[in-house]
Design a protein around this motif. Structure first.
Motif, PDB file in Angstrom:
ATOM      1  N   TRP A  25       0.830  -1.200   0.000  1.00 16.38           N
ATOM      2  CA  TRP A  25       0.000   0.000   0.000  1.00 16.38           C
ATOM      3  C   TRP A  25       0.864   1.249   0.000  1.00 16.38           C
ATOM      4  CZ3 TRP A  25      -4.607   1.209  -1.412  1.00 16.38           C
ATOM      5  CH2 TRP A  25      -5.616   0.233  -1.404  1.00 16.38           C
ATOM      6  N   ILE A  26       1.930   1.264   0.817  1.00 16.65           N
ATOM      7  CA  ILE A  26       2.820   2.429   0.846  1.00 16.65           C
ATOM      8  C   ILE A  26       3.431   2.653  -0.532  1.00 16.65           C
ATOM      9  CG2 ILE A  26       5.010   3.317   1.781  1.00 16.65           C
ATOM     10  CD1 ILE A  26       4.239   1.888   4.439  1.00 16.65           C
ATOM     11  N   ALA A  27       3.915   1.573  -1.155  1.00 17.16           N
ATOM     12  CA  ALA A  27       4.515   1.682  -2.485  1.00 17.16           C
ATOM     13  C   ALA A  27       3.490   2.179  -3.500  1.00 17.16           C
ATOM     14  CB  ALA A  27       5.075   0.327  -2.913  1.00 17.16           C
ATOM     15  N   ASP A  28       2.256   1.643  -3.449  1.00 16.45           N
ATOM     16  CA  ASP A  28       1.208   2.079  -4.380  1.00 16.45           C
ATOM     17  C   ASP A  28       0.882   3.550  -4.186  1.00 16.45           C
ATOM     18  OD1 ASP A  28       1.018  -0.399  -5.553  1.00 16.45           O
ATOM     19  OD2 ASP A  28      -0.777  -1.021  -4.430  1.00 16.45           O
ATOM     20  N   LEU A  29       0.730   3.971  -2.948  1.00 17.06           N
ATOM     21  CA  LEU A  29       0.375   5.361  -2.666  1.00 17.06           C
ATOM     22  C   LEU A  29       1.476   6.320  -3.115  1.00 17.06           C
ATOM     23  CD1 LEU A  29      -1.258   4.948   0.850  1.00 17.06           C
ATOM     24  CD2 LEU A  29      -2.430   5.504  -1.309  1.00 17.06           C
ATOM     25  N   ARG A  30       2.721   5.882  -3.041  1.00 18.12           N
ATOM     26  CA  ARG A  30       3.840   6.722  -3.470  1.00 18.12           C
ATOM     27  C   ARG A  30       4.097   6.595  -4.969  1.00 18.12           C
ATOM     28  NH1 ARG A  30       8.063   5.831   1.569  1.00 18.12           N
ATOM     29  NH2 ARG A  30       7.052   7.324   2.950  1.00 18.12           N
ATOM     30  N   GLY A  31       3.445   5.628  -5.598  1.00 16.48           N
ATOM     31  CA  GLY A  31       3.657   5.429  -7.033  1.00 16.48           C
ATOM     32  C   GLY A  31       5.005   4.792  -7.330  1.00 16.48           C
ATOM     33  N   ARG A  32       5.471   3.963  -6.422  1.00 12.22           N
ATOM     34  CA  ARG A  32       6.777   3.309  -6.566  1.00 12.22           C
ATOM     35  C   ARG A  32       6.610   1.803  -6.485  1.00 12.22           C
ATOM     36  NH1 ARG A  32      10.826   6.063  -2.484  1.00 12.22           N
ATOM     37  NH2 ARG A  32      12.134   4.577  -3.539  1.00 12.22           N
ATOM     38  N   SER A  33       7.694   1.114  -6.816  1.00 12.54           N
ATOM     39  CA  SER A  33       7.680  -0.347  -6.709  1.00 12.54           C
ATOM     40  C   SER A  33       7.982  -0.775  -5.274  1.00 12.54           C
ATOM     41  CB  SER A  33       8.713  -0.954  -7.665  1.00 12.54           C
ATOM     42  OG  SER A  33      10.019  -0.670  -7.195  1.00 12.54           O
TER      43      SER A  33
END
Length: 141
Positions: A25-33
Protein backbone atom coordinates in the motif's frame (compact mmCIF):
# COMPACT_ATOMS: atom_id res chain seq x y z
CA UNK A 1 33.39 -8.57 5.21
CA UNK A 2 32.97 -9.36 1.50
CA UNK A 3 34.04 -6.72 -0.96
CA UNK A 4 31.23 -5.02 -2.89
CA UNK A 5 30.87 -5.96 -6.51
CA UNK A 6 28.86 -4.57 -9.39
CA UNK A 7 26.47 -7.49 -9.55
CA UNK A 8 23.30 -7.62 -7.52
CA UNK A 9 22.66 -10.29 -4.92
CA UNK A 10 19.21 -11.76 -4.53
CA UNK A 11 17.96 -11.53 -0.98
CA UNK A 12 14.83 -13.50 -0.21
CA UNK A 13 13.05 -12.82 3.07
CA UNK A 14 9.88 -14.20 4.55
CA UNK A 15 7.46 -11.52 5.66
CA UNK A 16 4.09 -11.84 7.31
CA UNK A 17 1.00 -10.90 5.27
CA UNK A 18 0.20 -7.79 7.35
CA UNK A 19 3.60 -6.21 6.72
CA UNK A 20 3.48 -7.18 3.06
CA UNK A 21 0.09 -5.51 2.69
CA UNK A 22 1.34 -2.35 4.41
CA UNK A 23 4.49 -2.16 2.27
CA UNK A 24 2.49 -2.78 -0.89
CA UNK A 25 0.00 0.00 0.00
CA UNK A 26 2.82 2.43 0.85
CA UNK A 27 4.52 1.68 -2.49
CA UNK A 28 1.21 2.08 -4.38
CA UNK A 29 0.38 5.36 -2.67
CA UNK A 30 3.84 6.72 -3.47
CA UNK A 31 3.66 5.43 -7.03
CA UNK A 32 6.78 3.31 -6.57
CA UNK A 33 7.68 -0.35 -6.71
CA UNK A 34 7.90 -2.58 -3.65
CA UNK A 35 11.59 -3.07 -4.50
CA UNK A 36 12.25 0.69 -4.40
CA UNK A 37 10.52 0.98 -1.01
CA UNK A 38 12.63 -1.89 0.37
CA UNK A 39 15.85 -0.29 -0.92
CA UNK A 40 14.95 3.01 0.72
CA UNK A 41 14.24 1.23 4.00
CA UNK A 42 17.58 -0.60 3.88
CA UNK A 43 19.44 2.61 3.01
CA UNK A 44 17.79 4.44 5.94
CA UNK A 45 18.76 1.57 8.28
CA UNK A 46 22.39 1.73 7.09
CA UNK A 47 22.54 5.50 7.61
CA UNK A 48 21.14 5.12 11.12
CA UNK A 49 23.79 2.49 11.86
CA UNK A 50 26.55 4.85 10.73
CA UNK A 51 25.47 7.30 13.44
CA UNK A 52 25.24 4.68 16.22
CA UNK A 53 28.14 5.32 18.66
CA UNK A 54 28.10 1.75 20.04
CA UNK A 55 28.31 0.28 16.56
CA UNK A 56 31.11 2.68 15.62
CA UNK A 57 33.07 1.64 18.74
CA UNK A 58 32.70 -2.00 17.72
CA UNK A 59 33.81 -1.19 14.17
CA UNK A 60 36.90 0.65 15.46
CA UNK A 61 37.80 -2.28 17.73
CA UNK A 62 37.42 -4.69 14.82
CA UNK A 63 39.60 -2.45 12.62
CA UNK A 64 42.32 -2.32 15.31
CA UNK A 65 42.26 -6.12 15.69
CA UNK A 66 42.57 -6.57 11.92
CA UNK A 67 45.50 -4.14 11.75
CA UNK A 68 47.27 -5.89 14.67
CA UNK A 69 46.86 -9.29 13.02
CA UNK A 70 48.21 -7.87 9.76
CA UNK A 71 51.28 -6.48 11.58
CA UNK A 72 51.87 -9.84 13.27
CA UNK A 73 51.63 -11.71 9.97
CA UNK A 74 53.93 -9.25 8.22
CA UNK A 75 56.52 -9.61 10.97
CA UNK A 76 56.30 -13.40 10.74
CA UNK A 77 56.88 -13.27 6.98
CA UNK A 78 59.76 -10.81 7.38
CA UNK A 79 61.39 -13.00 10.05
CA UNK A 80 60.88 -16.13 7.98
CA UNK A 81 63.69 -15.15 5.63
CA UNK A 82 65.81 -12.81 7.72
CA UNK A 83 65.95 -13.94 11.35
CA UNK A 84 68.00 -16.86 12.61
CA UNK A 85 65.93 -19.23 14.73
CA UNK A 86 67.00 -19.56 18.36
CA UNK A 87 68.87 -22.72 19.39
CA UNK A 88 66.81 -25.49 20.99
CA UNK A 89 66.58 -25.43 24.80
CA UNK A 90 69.05 -27.55 26.84
CA UNK A 91 66.48 -29.05 29.20
CA UNK A 92 67.25 -32.76 28.79
CA UNK A 93 70.52 -34.05 30.26
CA UNK A 94 70.32 -37.34 28.37
CA UNK A 95 70.71 -35.48 25.08
CA UNK A 96 73.85 -33.83 26.45
CA UNK A 97 75.28 -37.20 27.56
CA UNK A 98 75.06 -38.55 24.04
CA UNK A 99 77.48 -35.83 22.93
CA UNK A 100 80.09 -36.59 25.64
CA UNK A 101 82.50 -39.48 24.93
CA UNK A 102 81.85 -42.48 27.20
CA UNK A 103 85.37 -42.43 28.66
CA UNK A 104 84.96 -38.88 30.01
CA UNK A 105 81.55 -39.48 31.62
CA UNK A 106 81.20 -39.90 35.34
CA UNK A 107 80.21 -43.30 36.65
CA UNK A 108 76.75 -42.02 37.61
CA UNK A 109 76.04 -40.67 34.12
CA UNK A 110 77.23 -43.85 32.41
CA UNK A 111 75.20 -45.97 34.84
CA UNK A 112 72.02 -43.98 34.31
CA UNK A 113 72.40 -44.24 30.54
CA UNK A 114 73.05 -47.96 30.76
CA UNK A 115 69.96 -48.41 32.92
CA UNK A 116 67.84 -46.48 30.41
CA UNK A 117 69.23 -48.48 27.50
CA UNK A 118 68.74 -51.87 29.20
CA UNK A 119 64.96 -51.74 29.24
CA UNK A 120 63.33 -55.05 28.32
CA UNK A 121 62.38 -55.31 24.69
CA UNK A 122 59.68 -57.95 25.15
CA UNK A 123 56.97 -55.47 24.25
CA UNK A 124 58.61 -54.75 20.89
CA UNK A 125 58.53 -57.15 18.02
CA UNK A 126 61.63 -57.79 15.98
CA UNK A 127 61.65 -57.02 12.27
CA UNK A 128 61.89 -60.63 11.26
CA UNK A 129 58.74 -61.71 13.06
CA UNK A 130 56.33 -60.01 10.74
CA UNK A 131 58.16 -61.39 7.71
CA UNK A 132 58.23 -64.88 9.27
CA UNK A 133 54.53 -64.75 9.93
CA UNK A 134 53.89 -63.65 6.35
CA UNK A 135 56.14 -66.40 5.00
CA UNK A 136 54.82 -69.07 7.33
CA UNK A 137 51.24 -67.94 6.72
CA UNK A 138 48.36 -70.22 7.53
CA UNK A 139 47.83 -73.25 5.40
CA UNK A 140 44.11 -72.54 5.33
CA UNK A 141 44.40 -69.59 2.91
Amino acid sequence: MPEPSNREITLAIRIDPARHTQLTWIADLRGRSLKAECFDAVDAWIEAAKNDPDLMARANAARAAIEEEARTRQAAIDNLFTATPPPPPDDDETDDLALVPEESRTDDAAASEATEGDQPQSSRRGRGRRGQQAEGGSADS
